[in-house]
Scaffold this active site. Sequence first.
Site, PDB file in Angstrom:
ATOM      1  N   ASP A 167       0.823  -1.213   0.000  1.00 28.94           N
ATOM      2  CA  ASP A 167       0.000   0.000   0.000  1.00 28.94           C
ATOM      3  C   ASP A 167       0.858   1.263   0.000  1.00 28.94           C
ATOM      4  OD1 ASP A 167      -2.555  -1.099  -0.001  1.00 28.94           O
ATOM      5  OD2 ASP A 167      -2.557  -1.394   2.167  1.00 28.94           O
ATOM      6  N   TYR A 178       7.624  -9.796   7.103  1.00 30.94           N
ATOM      7  CA  TYR A 178       7.400  -8.360   7.241  1.00 30.94           C
ATOM      8  C   TYR A 178       8.030  -7.882   8.549  1.00 30.94           C
ATOM      9  CZ  TYR A 178       3.895  -7.955   3.493  1.00 30.94           C
ATOM     10  OH  TYR A 178       3.251  -7.913   2.277  1.00 30.94           O
TER      11      TYR A 178
END
Lengths: 255, 255
Positions: free
Chosen positions: B48, B115
């Site tokens: 994003d 992540y």
Amino acid sequence: MLKIAYDGSCFSGWQRQPDKRTVQGVLEEVLSEYTGVDVKLNGTSRTDAGVHALGQCASFKGDFRIPAENLKKAVNDRMGGGMNRKNPVGDCVILELDEVDPDFHARFDCKGKTYRYVINNRPERDIFRRNYCYWIPQRLDVSAMREAAEFIKGTHDFRAFQASGGNERETTVRTISALEVLDLRNEEGAGDVIIEVTGDGFLYNMVRIITGTLVEVGLGKREALSVKDTVESMDRTRAGHTAPAEGLYLKEIYF
Amino acid sequence: MLKIAYDGSCFSGWQRQPDKRTVQGVLEEVLSEYTGVDVKLNGTSRTDAGVHALGQCASFKGDFRIPAENLKKAVNDRMGGGMNRKNPVGDCVILELDEVDPDFHARFDCKGKTYRYVINNRPERDIFRRNYCYWIPQRLDVSAMREAAEFIKGTHDFRAFQASGGNERETTVRTISALEVLDLRNEEGAGDVIIEVTGDGFLYNMVRIITGTLVEVGLGKREALSVKDTVESMDRTRAGHTAPAEGLYLKEIYF
């Protein structure tokens, strides 16, 4: 009197300019709005576009009835320095706001400043720090840089380290009281090399030209000893390149 | 196959969009220019806006005669990842570019990802890191966060940790193989708390919702033990807030 920190990446420098986002412009607008007074700031140092500040100072006069601590909080919230996440920027924060003697002037009363210059000395460029340091991939010889720094310390006519385009000054003599080269590199020799310089005043681009000269010494492009001649020459063409703005931080101001 | 790092601050995310600056858009344009082929990238992860990458991967097919290493260098110079200082941006760099089996596909062949989520836990906001971490001024209880993390590890239906607006998926079952909470704070308790999570796949906003939930545990707003129920509930309204994009880094991809 205000003590301010800012990330210079998205500012066209300190000084107010029409149609440009500057630190002075942003602060004057928000301070005027909250105080109801037409605030005109006197900043100690007119930092260039891209230059950062950890402790810029500024002063202004105005007759209003808001306690300094409340004004600081309101302005910081508005600029995104506080918890207010609606502001998309947040690249400037008032660290201190104090009522002082009405005769105080942040520029005229300045007795000295410390600048920090951050060099990232490692083979690979760090994209996350592209606005916050000067990347030098070749290994720097920090001992040689320290040796050269000794010739810059003290009181000299620093004309050789002055860029054109600055204000006309009565004298180009300045006193550098401290000039340190800090080696924060790891065992593999990769990491930051930091230059910290304290003086009673600085000519236009002086810290960046000192840095460029020391970097050239560190890269073996010029001898440490030659910097003695460079200072004495009073000739800008004899000094090194102007290191980029993004590595420079106005660290502290003394009154 | 490309391995890429980028600073997500000035990108509208990975995926190409008309009239927006996206990582895919920038890379496809420069790669197409140098190869003479109409490059269409398959990225592993559609990050994003504001999300960073230390090791995003992408693949494309094309018949051209430029050695991978030369192409990498040319593209990096053009994007400002190299020494070319004329490019004002430099927020994306190709770390590796390799010729691989023509059947390789960076999204379909992905077996797992790691992540990293960076929380800056200290009383004062660091304006220089405003785009690179989630600032939490109140002291986090890292032990409680680690306790809660144990209920998230393993194979579960993670529907409670999925934002709406993602792609329709056949299944919301995922396996989290590692979930660590690293405490890098100093003796005064100020510094970074880092969450690193590895899984075979992630639902939309899953890492940011896991982080928001763990932060609420760390702030004492919810019990560590309650996270077991949250997972089992399969109800998004039972999980925590979505932590902001700027703290998230796509660290590594496994094939």
